[in-house]
Design an enzyme around this catalytic site. Structure first.
Site, PDB file in Angstrom:
ATOM      1  N   SER A 155       0.233  -1.213  -0.500  1.00  0.00           N
ATOM      2  CA  SER A 155       0.056  -0.180  -0.053  1.00  0.00           C
ATOM      3  C   SER A 155       0.946   1.826  -0.119  1.00  0.00           C
ATOM      4  CB  SER A 155      -1.039   0.097   1.346  1.00  0.00           C
ATOM      5  OG  SER A 155      -1.663  -0.833   1.424  1.00  0.00           O
ATOM      6  N   ASP A 184      -4.032  -1.862  -1.361  1.00  0.00           N
ATOM      7  CA  ASP A 184      -5.726  -1.381  -1.013  1.00  0.00           C
ATOM      8  C   ASP A 184      -6.083  -0.925  -0.848  1.00  0.00           C
ATOM      9  OD1 ASP A 184      -3.889   0.796   0.434  1.00  0.00           O
ATOM     10  OD2 ASP A 184      -4.141   0.568   1.950  1.00  0.00           O
ATOM     11  N   ARG A 239       7.268   6.161  -4.276  1.00  0.00           N
ATOM     12  CA  ARG A 239       8.277   7.258  -3.043  1.00  0.00           C
ATOM     13  C   ARG A 239       7.711   6.475  -1.664  1.00  0.00           C
ATOM     14  NH1 ARG A 239       3.311  10.188  -3.995  1.00  0.00           N
ATOM     15  NH2 ARG A 239       4.239  11.396  -5.766  1.00  0.00           N
TER      16      ARG A 239
HETATM   17  C1  BGC Z   1      -0.516   5.132   0.275  1.00  0.00           C
HETATM   18  C2  BGC Z   1      -0.923   4.042  -0.700  1.00  0.00           C
HETATM   19  C3  BGC Z   1      -2.781   3.474   0.305  1.00  0.00           C
HETATM   20  C4  BGC Z   1      -3.190   4.733   1.773  1.00  0.00           C
HETATM   21  C5  BGC Z   1      -3.844   3.641   2.396  1.00  0.00           C
HETATM   22  C6  BGC Z   1      -0.998   6.021   1.410  1.00  0.00           C
HETATM   23  O1  BGC Z   1      -0.102   6.613   1.672  1.00  0.00           O
HETATM   24  O2  BGC Z   1       0.143   6.488  -0.386  1.00  0.00           O
HETATM   25  O3  BGC Z   1      -1.133   3.369  -1.679  1.00  0.00           O
HETATM   26  O4  BGC Z   1      -3.080   3.016  -0.324  1.00  0.00           O
HETATM   27  O5  BGC Z   1      -1.876   4.807   2.091  1.00  0.00           O
HETATM   28  O6  BGC Z   1      -3.468   2.640   3.001  1.00  0.00           O
END
Ligand code: BGC
Length: 512
Positions: free
Chosen positions: A192, A245, A207
């Site tokens: 995620s 996610d 990142r």
């Molecule tokens: C991430 C996402 C993720 C979200 C929730 C963010 O910091 O960049 O990819 O879906 O958090 O978990």
């Protein structure tokens, strides 16, 4: 000096923990006029800093919507609008056993999901704690650890080894002799963090977010790194899909509620996914995919307004949160909303008032000086304190910070928590509204599958999001309703692994 009385007692947190409390009661009338006025003035100041008018929300929504469009047109935009290569909705009849490994913000989770058709499934899962060191150490080591946890899980749940004392719950999938010699189990890897994807089983980490900073990982294909860790210990597993996610949440929520068109996560981080027409994702037109096919887009909207800071109402506390984070300038939207940051924003306001000599005069406040010591869960607890005396607030300050509070101070803290929590929810409405406008879902209405600790645990968060949608769209905003989502990172990941296997077996867009 105003008259003050001392007392003591205890308060029980939702976790069952009992906190001893010491109170310092000051009657309002006892406070010198100047102090009363100052507290009220301060609250007014913070109200104007943290309150979002409906008009401002509509402006943010419009800018947000344009940013989403731009991300679909051109590669490498701030909000990257990532094509996920998850095509269309599940039928509900996906079948089979799938592994899912979920590397989220706090834990590592391994799941075995048994899809049984007609929207039914069983799940067996184990959580493993990630240490702060692991989050900052070398990326290869992090993926080696993931592979080791996967190995332990497979041995425990699918082989002959079982961990001492481990019990299986009723209704859990307990496959017998699931794997034949030479057989590999398909694995969905829920990772995620923003990754550029060229195909479903690939993803270059753009990142780290949410405080992760593992070295030698940004810019690399994390699916490939994890695959290497799996190969090192010869696990009978094939990584078939790399999944965000939100993407998993969208698919899992639609699996059980087909009115779901958008998925959002409001947890340690925040983000959204929705389904778009391939023809409208201009930046992948060259791939030769049927323009009428549908594909999930992982927005990565936490990055909205990063770097240029043109649209969001950032206070000086937000700027400090940003500058002192491990990723200054990045994830501007996420830093105003997500659970990782809300407690810190409130702590910075309190520290400012300590420095100005307004709060905790004559008490030692060193415990409040440590960055991130004020958990976002404290805001939830303060807001939901049902007592007139605000006993929960007393408990938090005495137990965690060795500080005594007056009733006026406690009311002030609760009011501040409300401001910070409400702003987060209303900004979240702007993100949802941007997708709704862009996709034209307002008239017909839609369900939004939502997950994450803020959404699930912060009192009134969902109601405030709904109120915000009405402020943006008027009465029609009521057509957009959020609901608690299915487990996207486990079940969603498994459904996607099943959909992908079926698609590839049929030779449909097998190159992605
Ligand atoms: C991430 C996402 C993720 C979200 C929730 C963010 O910091 O960049 O990819 O879906 O958090 O978990």
């Amino acid at each position: 000096m105003p008259a003050s009385r001392r007392g003591s007692g205890s308060v029980t947190l939702p976790s069952g923990q009992t906190l001893a409390i010491h109170t310092r009661t000051q009657d309002e009338e006892d406070l010198p006029h100047a102090t009363k006025k100052t507290m009220a003035d301060h609250l007014r100041k913070y109200e104007s800093l943290f309150t979002l008018t409906p008009q401002r929300m509509r402006m943010i929504t419009e800018a947000f919507s344009e940013t989403l469009d731009l991300g679909l047109k051109k590669p490498d935009q701030t909000v990257p609008m990532i094509p996920t290569y998850v095509f269309g909705w599940p039928t509900g009849d996906e079948l089979g056993d799938y592994l899912a490994l979920d590397l989220g913000g706090t834990n590592l989770r391994v799941c075995l999901v048994s899809l049984q058709g007609s929207g039914k499934f069983e799940i067996t899962q184990t959580k493993y704690r990630l240490t702060e060191e692991q989050k900052q150490d070398d990326g290869e080591k992090l993926f080696d650890f993931c592979a080791e946890c996967l190995q332990t899980f497979i041995l425990t749940n699918m082989g002959s080894v079982s961990e001492p004392g481990e019990e299986r719950k009723e209704n859990e999938a307990v496959p017998e002799a699931l794997l034949k010699p030479g057989q590999e189990l398909p694995l969905g890897f829920t990772f995620s963090y923003p990754c550029d994807q060229e195909r479903i089983d690939h993803g270059k980490l753009i990142r780290w977010t949410k405080g992760f900073g593992a070295l030698r990982t940004e810019g690399r294909d994390v699916a490939d790194m994890f695959r290497k860790s799996i190969e090192k210990i010869n696990l009978p597993v094939k990584l078939t899909a790399l999944i965000n996610d939100t993407t998993g949440t969208l698919i899992a929520s639609h699996y059980v509620n087909p009115r779901t068109k958008i998925a959002v996560i409001f947890g340690t981080g925040c983000n959204a996914a929705y389904m778009d027409r391939v023809g409208d994702i201009e930046k992948i037109n060259h791939l030769g995919i049927d323009p009428d096919a549908e594909m999930v887009i992982n927005c990565e909207w936490g990055a909205f307004d990063s770097f240029h800071h043109e649209h969001l109402p950032r206070t000086k506390y937000d700027q400090v949160v940003d500058e002192t984070s491990n990723k200054p300038e990045e994830q501007a939207f996420e830093k105003l909303i997500s659970g990782r940051y809300l407690g810190e924003i409130l702590r910075l306001v309190i520290c400012e008032l300590i420095d100005e000599g307004v709060l905790f005069l004559g008490q030692n406040t060193y415990k409040l000086e440590k960055p991130y010591c004020f958990d976002t869960a404290f805001l939830s607890l303060m807001e939901s304190d049902p007592t007139d005396e605000l006993l929960m607030v007393i408990g938090i300050f005495t137990h965690f910070f060795a500080l005594e509070t007056t009733l006026a101070e406690r009311q002030f803290f609760r009011a501040l928590a409300r401001l910070v929590g409400r702003r987060a929810a209303r900004l979240s409405s702007c993100g949802i509204a941007a997708i709704v406008s862009k996709m034209g879902y307002l008239e017909e209405g839609c369900s939004v599958g939502a997950d994450g600790s803020l959404y699930n645990k912060y009192p009134g968060f969902a109601d405030r999001v709904h109120e915000g949608l009405v402020d943006i769209f008027g009465d029609k905003g009521r057509n957009i309703v959020t609901h608690h989502a299915e487990d996207g990172s486990g079940v969603g990941s498994a459904i996607i692994a099943a959909m992908t296997k079926k698609r590839k077996d049929a030779g449909t867009y097998a190159h992605v």
